[in-house]
Design a protein around this motif. Structure first.
Motif, PDB file in Angstrom:
ATOM      1  N   GLU A   1       2.627  -1.629   4.664  1.00 15.55           N
ATOM      2  CA  GLU A   1       2.464   0.046   4.707  1.00 15.55           C
ATOM      3  C   GLU A   1       3.159   1.202   4.306  1.00 15.55           C
ATOM      4  O   GLU A   1       3.753   1.520   5.468  1.00 15.55           O
ATOM      5  CB  GLU A   1       1.614   0.471   6.077  1.00 15.55           C
ATOM      6  CG  GLU A   1       1.173   1.410   6.520  1.00 15.55           C
ATOM      7  CD  GLU A   1      -0.179   2.426   5.302  1.00 15.55           C
ATOM      8  OE1 GLU A   1       0.855   3.026   4.987  1.00 15.55           O
ATOM      9  OE2 GLU A   1      -0.999   1.149   4.773  1.00 15.55           O
TER      10      GLU A   1
ATOM     11  N   VAL B   1       0.346  -6.191   9.515  1.00 19.55           N
ATOM     12  CA  VAL B   1       0.382  -4.855   8.978  1.00 19.55           C
ATOM     13  C   VAL B   1       1.717  -4.667   9.311  1.00 19.55           C
ATOM     14  O   VAL B   1       1.705  -4.429  10.616  1.00 19.55           O
ATOM     15  CB  VAL B   1      -0.508  -3.505   9.113  1.00 19.55           C
ATOM     16  CG1 VAL B   1      -0.026  -2.023   8.702  1.00 19.55           C
ATOM     17  CG2 VAL B   1      -2.404  -3.781   8.515  1.00 19.55           C
TER      18      VAL B   1
ATOM     19  N   ASN C   1       0.768  -1.107   0.247  1.00 16.74           N
ATOM     20  CA  ASN C   1      -0.343   0.505  -0.081  1.00 16.74           C
ATOM     21  C   ASN C   1       1.195   1.059  -0.299  1.00 16.74           C
ATOM     22  O   ASN C   1       1.606   1.197   1.058  1.00 16.74           O
ATOM     23  CB  ASN C   1      -1.086   0.237   1.648  1.00 16.74           C
ATOM     24  CG  ASN C   1      -2.154   1.239   1.157  1.00 16.74           C
ATOM     25  OD1 ASN C   1      -2.372   1.425  -0.055  1.00 16.74           O
ATOM     26  ND2 ASN C   1      -2.453   1.902   2.016  1.00 16.74           N
TER      27      ASN C   1
END
Length: 337
Positions: free
Chosen positions: A103, A125, A6
Protein backbone atom coordinates in the motif's frame (compact mmCIF):
# COMPACT_ATOMS: atom_id res chain seq x y z
CA UNK A 1 4.29 -15.40 -3.67
CA UNK A 2 2.21 -12.73 -5.43
CA UNK A 3 2.67 -9.06 -4.53
CA UNK A 4 0.49 -6.19 -5.78
CA UNK A 5 1.64 -2.54 -5.76
CA UNK A 6 -1.10 0.00 -4.96
CA UNK A 7 0.23 3.48 -5.68
CA UNK A 8 2.98 3.98 -8.25
CA UNK A 9 4.68 7.05 -6.79
CA UNK A 10 8.25 7.40 -5.54
CA UNK A 11 8.14 4.29 -3.34
CA UNK A 12 5.97 2.17 -5.63
CA UNK A 13 8.27 2.79 -8.59
CA UNK A 14 11.40 2.27 -6.49
CA UNK A 15 10.03 -1.05 -5.25
CA UNK A 16 9.47 -2.20 -8.83
CA UNK A 17 12.94 -0.99 -9.88
CA UNK A 18 14.63 -2.82 -7.00
CA UNK A 19 12.70 -6.02 -7.73
CA UNK A 20 13.37 -5.86 -11.48
CA UNK A 21 17.08 -5.14 -10.93
CA UNK A 22 17.16 -8.28 -8.81
CA UNK A 23 15.71 -10.16 -11.78
CA UNK A 24 18.40 -8.69 -14.04
CA UNK A 25 21.12 -9.81 -11.61
CA UNK A 26 19.70 -13.33 -11.57
CA UNK A 27 19.60 -13.45 -15.38
CA UNK A 28 23.30 -12.55 -15.46
CA UNK A 29 24.14 -15.43 -13.16
CA UNK A 30 24.38 -13.35 -10.00
CA UNK A 31 22.27 -13.45 -6.85
CA UNK A 32 18.65 -12.70 -7.72
CA UNK A 33 16.89 -10.43 -5.26
CA UNK A 34 13.56 -11.67 -3.88
CA UNK A 35 13.21 -14.65 -6.26
CA UNK A 36 10.11 -15.80 -4.37
CA UNK A 37 8.20 -12.61 -5.26
CA UNK A 38 6.15 -12.09 -8.39
CA UNK A 39 4.71 -8.62 -8.99
CA UNK A 40 1.10 -9.51 -9.82
CA UNK A 41 -0.09 -6.02 -10.74
CA UNK A 42 0.10 -2.27 -10.23
CA UNK A 43 -2.68 0.23 -9.51
CA UNK A 44 -2.43 3.99 -9.82
CA UNK A 45 -4.78 6.79 -10.81
CA UNK A 46 -2.24 8.13 -13.34
CA UNK A 47 -2.54 7.14 -16.99
CA UNK A 48 -0.62 4.03 -18.09
CA UNK A 49 1.67 6.02 -20.39
CA UNK A 50 2.57 8.34 -17.51
CA UNK A 51 3.29 5.35 -15.24
CA UNK A 52 5.55 3.84 -17.89
CA UNK A 53 7.31 7.15 -18.56
CA UNK A 54 8.04 7.91 -14.88
CA UNK A 55 9.32 4.39 -14.36
CA UNK A 56 11.63 4.52 -17.37
CA UNK A 57 12.97 8.04 -16.78
CA UNK A 58 13.75 8.77 -13.13
CA UNK A 59 15.35 12.08 -12.13
CA UNK A 60 17.11 10.48 -9.14
CA UNK A 61 18.00 6.95 -10.27
CA UNK A 62 18.42 7.60 -13.98
CA UNK A 63 17.10 5.88 -17.08
CA UNK A 64 15.95 2.28 -16.62
CA UNK A 65 18.77 -0.05 -17.77
CA UNK A 66 16.47 -2.33 -19.73
CA UNK A 67 13.28 -2.19 -21.77
CA UNK A 68 9.97 -0.56 -20.85
CA UNK A 69 6.79 -0.73 -22.93
CA UNK A 70 3.00 -0.81 -22.72
CA UNK A 71 1.06 -3.65 -24.28
CA UNK A 72 -2.51 -4.81 -23.83
CA UNK A 73 -3.11 -3.02 -20.55
CA UNK A 74 0.18 -4.20 -19.04
CA UNK A 75 3.52 -2.61 -18.23
CA UNK A 76 6.30 -4.64 -19.86
CA UNK A 77 9.57 -4.38 -17.93
CA UNK A 78 12.37 -6.33 -19.61
CA UNK A 79 9.67 -8.32 -21.38
CA UNK A 80 7.77 -9.26 -18.21
CA UNK A 81 4.11 -8.21 -18.35
CA UNK A 82 2.69 -6.60 -15.20
CA UNK A 83 -1.04 -5.77 -15.39
CA UNK A 84 -1.84 -2.09 -14.88
CA UNK A 85 -5.05 -0.92 -13.20
CA UNK A 86 -6.42 2.59 -12.83
CA UNK A 87 -8.92 2.89 -10.00
CA UNK A 88 -9.21 5.17 -7.01
CA UNK A 89 -10.54 2.28 -4.90
CA UNK A 90 -8.48 -0.90 -4.85
CA UNK A 91 -11.43 -2.74 -3.28
CA UNK A 92 -13.12 -2.77 -6.68
CA UNK A 93 -10.37 -5.03 -8.07
CA UNK A 94 -10.21 -8.82 -7.84
CA UNK A 95 -7.07 -9.53 -5.82
CA UNK A 96 -7.87 -13.12 -4.89
CA UNK A 97 -4.59 -14.99 -4.89
CA UNK A 98 -2.51 -11.93 -4.02
CA UNK A 99 -0.48 -12.63 -0.89
CA UNK A 100 0.57 -9.08 0.00
CA UNK A 101 -0.58 -5.66 -1.18
CA UNK A 102 2.12 -3.01 -0.94
CA UNK A 103 0.00 0.00 0.00
CA UNK A 104 2.09 2.86 -1.39
CA UNK A 105 -0.49 5.59 -1.91
CA UNK A 106 0.51 7.50 1.23
CA UNK A 107 -3.15 7.67 2.26
CA UNK A 108 -3.60 4.52 4.35
CA UNK A 109 -3.78 6.20 7.73
CA UNK A 110 -7.27 4.89 8.55
CA UNK A 111 -8.52 1.33 8.84
CA UNK A 112 -11.04 1.92 6.04
CA UNK A 113 -8.33 2.88 3.52
CA UNK A 114 -5.68 0.45 4.76
CA UNK A 115 -8.10 -2.47 4.58
CA UNK A 116 -9.27 -1.93 1.00
CA UNK A 117 -6.79 -4.47 -0.30
CA UNK A 118 -8.19 -7.08 2.06
CA UNK A 119 -11.70 -6.35 0.82
CA UNK A 120 -10.42 -7.00 -2.71
CA UNK A 121 -9.34 -10.49 -1.63
CA UNK A 122 -5.63 -10.06 -0.84
CA UNK A 123 -4.20 -11.89 2.12
CA UNK A 124 -2.27 -9.09 3.82
CA UNK A 125 -1.32 -5.42 3.47
CA UNK A 126 2.06 -3.73 4.02
CA UNK A 127 1.86 0.06 4.26
CA UNK A 128 4.79 2.17 3.04
CA UNK A 129 4.71 4.61 5.94
CA UNK A 130 3.39 5.18 9.45
CA UNK A 131 -0.27 4.30 9.94
CA UNK A 132 -2.58 4.26 12.94
CA UNK A 133 -4.50 1.50 11.15
CA UNK A 134 -1.61 -0.96 11.32
CA UNK A 135 -1.82 -3.93 13.65
CA UNK A 136 1.97 -3.90 13.90
CA UNK A 137 4.73 -1.47 12.93
CA UNK A 138 7.84 -3.35 11.87
CA UNK A 139 11.45 -2.29 11.37
CA UNK A 140 13.84 -4.97 10.18
CA UNK A 141 16.82 -5.23 12.50
CA UNK A 142 14.87 -3.75 15.40
CA UNK A 143 11.58 -5.53 16.22
CA UNK A 144 10.93 -7.90 13.30
CA UNK A 145 10.75 -10.85 15.72
CA UNK A 146 7.23 -9.59 16.48
CA UNK A 147 6.06 -10.05 12.88
CA UNK A 148 3.65 -12.95 13.20
CA UNK A 149 0.52 -13.15 11.11
CA UNK A 150 -0.77 -9.59 11.37
CA UNK A 151 -2.93 -8.71 8.35
CA UNK A 152 -2.19 -4.96 8.19
CA UNK A 153 1.43 -4.01 8.85
CA UNK A 154 3.25 -0.68 8.65
CA UNK A 155 6.85 -0.51 7.45
CA UNK A 156 7.31 2.64 9.59
CA UNK A 157 9.24 5.48 7.94
CA UNK A 158 12.55 5.69 6.11
CA UNK A 159 14.17 7.52 9.04
CA UNK A 160 12.82 5.01 11.57
CA UNK A 161 14.24 2.19 9.44
CA UNK A 162 17.61 3.92 9.65
CA UNK A 163 17.44 4.89 13.32
CA UNK A 164 15.81 1.96 15.13
CA UNK A 165 18.32 -0.78 14.14
CA UNK A 166 21.16 1.60 15.03
CA UNK A 167 19.72 2.40 18.46
CA UNK A 168 19.05 -1.28 19.12
CA UNK A 169 22.65 -2.14 18.17
CA UNK A 170 24.14 0.56 20.38
CA UNK A 171 21.86 -0.26 23.31
CA UNK A 172 22.78 -3.92 23.16
CA UNK A 173 26.49 -3.13 23.10
CA UNK A 174 26.78 -0.17 25.45
CA UNK A 175 23.42 0.62 27.09
CA UNK A 176 21.71 3.76 25.79
CA UNK A 177 20.79 6.10 28.65
CA UNK A 178 19.47 9.06 26.65
CA UNK A 179 20.17 10.88 23.45
CA UNK A 180 19.24 13.23 20.64
CA UNK A 181 18.89 12.54 16.94
CA UNK A 182 18.76 14.92 14.01
CA UNK A 183 17.88 13.63 10.58
CA UNK A 184 19.39 15.70 7.79
CA UNK A 185 16.75 14.88 5.24
CA UNK A 186 16.44 15.59 1.52
CA UNK A 187 13.37 17.48 0.40
CA UNK A 188 10.23 15.52 -0.47
CA UNK A 189 6.93 15.99 -2.28
CA UNK A 190 5.34 17.29 0.93
CA UNK A 191 7.28 20.56 0.48
CA UNK A 192 6.54 23.27 -2.10
CA UNK A 193 8.95 24.02 -4.94
CA UNK A 194 8.25 27.74 -4.42
CA UNK A 195 7.01 29.54 -1.30
CA UNK A 196 3.39 28.62 -0.60
CA UNK A 197 1.15 28.70 2.48
CA UNK A 198 1.42 25.72 4.83
CA UNK A 199 0.45 24.86 8.40
CA UNK A 200 4.13 24.89 9.36
CA UNK A 201 5.60 28.29 8.50
CA UNK A 202 9.09 26.91 7.82
CA UNK A 203 7.67 24.15 5.63
CA UNK A 204 5.96 26.82 3.49
CA UNK A 205 9.31 27.82 1.98
CA UNK A 206 10.80 26.63 -1.32
CA UNK A 207 12.29 23.20 -0.73
CA UNK A 208 15.33 23.52 -3.01
CA UNK A 209 16.44 26.93 -1.73
CA UNK A 210 16.88 26.62 2.05
CA UNK A 211 17.63 24.32 4.94
CA UNK A 212 14.30 23.91 6.73
CA UNK A 213 14.08 22.91 10.41
CA UNK A 214 11.06 20.71 11.07
CA UNK A 215 9.78 17.68 12.94
CA UNK A 216 10.14 13.96 12.26
CA UNK A 217 7.80 11.06 12.92
CA UNK A 218 10.83 8.90 13.72
CA UNK A 219 10.88 9.88 17.41
CA UNK A 220 7.29 8.72 17.97
CA UNK A 221 7.80 5.59 15.88
CA UNK A 222 11.03 4.72 17.69
CA UNK A 223 9.08 4.62 20.96
CA UNK A 224 6.55 2.33 19.27
CA UNK A 225 9.16 0.01 17.74
CA UNK A 226 11.49 -0.10 20.77
CA UNK A 227 9.15 0.40 23.76
CA UNK A 228 11.87 -0.53 26.26
CA UNK A 229 13.70 2.65 25.19
CA UNK A 230 10.61 4.86 24.99
CA UNK A 231 11.27 8.48 25.94
CA UNK A 232 15.05 8.19 25.85
CA UNK A 233 15.69 9.63 22.38
CA UNK A 234 14.57 13.07 21.24
CA UNK A 235 14.37 13.69 17.51
CA UNK A 236 14.23 16.57 15.05
CA UNK A 237 14.80 17.10 11.35
CA UNK A 238 16.36 19.57 8.95
CA UNK A 239 15.17 19.32 5.34
CA UNK A 240 18.04 20.22 3.01
CA UNK A 241 18.08 21.13 -0.71
CA UNK A 242 19.21 17.82 -2.17
CA UNK A 243 17.00 15.40 -4.11
CA UNK A 244 18.08 12.12 -2.52
CA UNK A 245 20.00 10.52 0.35
CA UNK A 246 19.55 11.62 3.95
CA UNK A 247 21.56 11.19 7.14
CA UNK A 248 21.12 10.41 10.84
CA UNK A 249 23.27 12.35 13.31
CA UNK A 250 22.85 10.65 16.70
CA UNK A 251 24.40 11.61 20.03
CA UNK A 252 23.74 9.30 23.00
CA UNK A 253 24.91 8.95 26.57
CA UNK A 254 25.81 5.31 27.18
CA UNK A 255 26.22 3.25 30.34
CA UNK A 256 29.40 1.50 29.17
CA UNK A 257 31.64 4.01 27.44
CA UNK A 258 33.50 2.45 24.50
CA UNK A 259 36.45 3.74 22.55
CA UNK A 260 36.09 4.95 18.98
CA UNK A 261 37.78 1.90 17.47
CA UNK A 262 35.40 -0.48 19.25
CA UNK A 263 32.34 1.39 17.99
CA UNK A 264 33.58 1.31 14.41
CA UNK A 265 34.42 -2.38 14.71
CA UNK A 266 30.84 -2.93 15.88
CA UNK A 267 29.54 -1.09 12.80
CA UNK A 268 31.77 -3.05 10.40
CA UNK A 269 30.50 -6.33 11.85
CA UNK A 270 26.86 -5.22 11.97
CA UNK A 271 26.03 -6.18 8.40
CA UNK A 272 26.42 -9.86 9.16
CA UNK A 273 24.41 -9.56 12.36
CA UNK A 274 21.53 -7.55 10.87
CA UNK A 275 21.33 -9.25 7.49
CA UNK A 276 22.64 -6.21 5.66
CA UNK A 277 20.30 -3.71 7.31
CA UNK A 278 23.28 -1.79 8.75
CA UNK A 279 26.30 -1.10 6.57
CA UNK A 280 29.53 0.78 7.20
CA UNK A 281 32.13 2.74 5.28
CA UNK A 282 35.62 3.99 6.14
CA UNK A 283 35.72 6.29 3.11
CA UNK A 284 35.20 10.06 3.14
CA UNK A 285 31.89 9.96 1.27
CA UNK A 286 29.27 12.59 0.51
CA UNK A 287 25.54 12.06 0.17
CA UNK A 288 25.46 11.45 -3.61
CA UNK A 289 27.90 8.55 -3.16
CA UNK A 290 25.21 6.65 -1.21
CA UNK A 291 22.51 6.86 -3.86
CA UNK A 292 20.83 3.48 -4.48
CA UNK A 293 22.51 1.79 -1.51
CA UNK A 294 20.18 -0.96 -0.29
CA UNK A 295 20.99 -0.85 3.43
CA UNK A 296 18.67 0.91 5.88
CA UNK A 297 21.68 2.92 7.11
CA UNK A 298 25.39 3.06 6.23
CA UNK A 299 27.51 4.19 9.16
CA UNK A 300 30.26 6.70 8.37
CA UNK A 301 33.07 5.41 10.57
CA UNK A 302 35.29 8.53 10.20
CA UNK A 303 32.50 10.55 11.86
CA UNK A 304 32.37 8.51 15.09
CA UNK A 305 33.27 10.47 18.24
CA UNK A 306 33.43 9.56 21.96
CA UNK A 307 33.75 12.14 24.74
CA UNK A 308 35.35 11.57 28.13
CA UNK A 309 32.01 12.32 29.74
CA UNK A 310 30.41 9.26 28.12
CA UNK A 311 28.69 10.77 25.11
CA UNK A 312 28.87 8.84 21.85
CA UNK A 313 28.22 10.62 18.54
CA UNK A 314 27.65 8.58 15.37
CA UNK A 315 26.65 9.49 11.84
CA UNK A 316 25.01 7.33 9.15
CA UNK A 317 23.78 7.81 5.59
CA UNK A 318 20.57 6.36 4.17
CA UNK A 319 18.95 6.52 0.76
CA UNK A 320 15.49 7.32 2.07
CA UNK A 321 13.76 5.99 -1.06
CA UNK A 322 15.92 3.07 -2.17
CA UNK A 323 16.80 1.55 1.20
CA UNK A 324 13.19 1.82 2.36
CA UNK A 325 11.92 0.21 -0.86
CA UNK A 326 14.34 -2.68 -0.36
CA UNK A 327 12.91 -3.16 3.15
CA UNK A 328 9.38 -3.15 1.71
CA UNK A 329 10.34 -6.15 -0.43
CA UNK A 330 12.16 -7.83 2.47
CA UNK A 331 9.18 -7.47 4.80
CA UNK A 332 6.72 -8.55 2.09
CA UNK A 333 8.78 -11.72 1.58
CA UNK A 334 8.63 -12.38 5.34
CA UNK A 335 4.87 -11.77 5.44
CA UNK A 336 4.28 -14.06 2.46
CA UNK A 337 6.33 -16.80 4.06
Amino acid sequence: MRVFINGFGRIGRSVLRAWALGRQAGARGGTAGWPQIKIAGINDIATPDMCAYLFEYDSVFGVWPGSVALEGGALLVDGRAIPLHRTADIATLDLAGVDVVLECTGRADTADVAGRGLLAGAGRVLISGPSAAAEFTVVLGANDAGLAGQRIVSNASCTTNALAPLVRLLDGAYGVVTGSMTTIHCYTGSQPTVDAPAADFARSRGAALSMVPTTTSAQRLLDLVLPDLAGRIEGSAVRVPVASVSAVDLAVMVARVPDRAAVNALFRAAGGVTGGVIGATDRALVSSDLRARGESIVMACPETRVTRGGMLRVFGWYDNEWGFSNRMLDVAARMGA
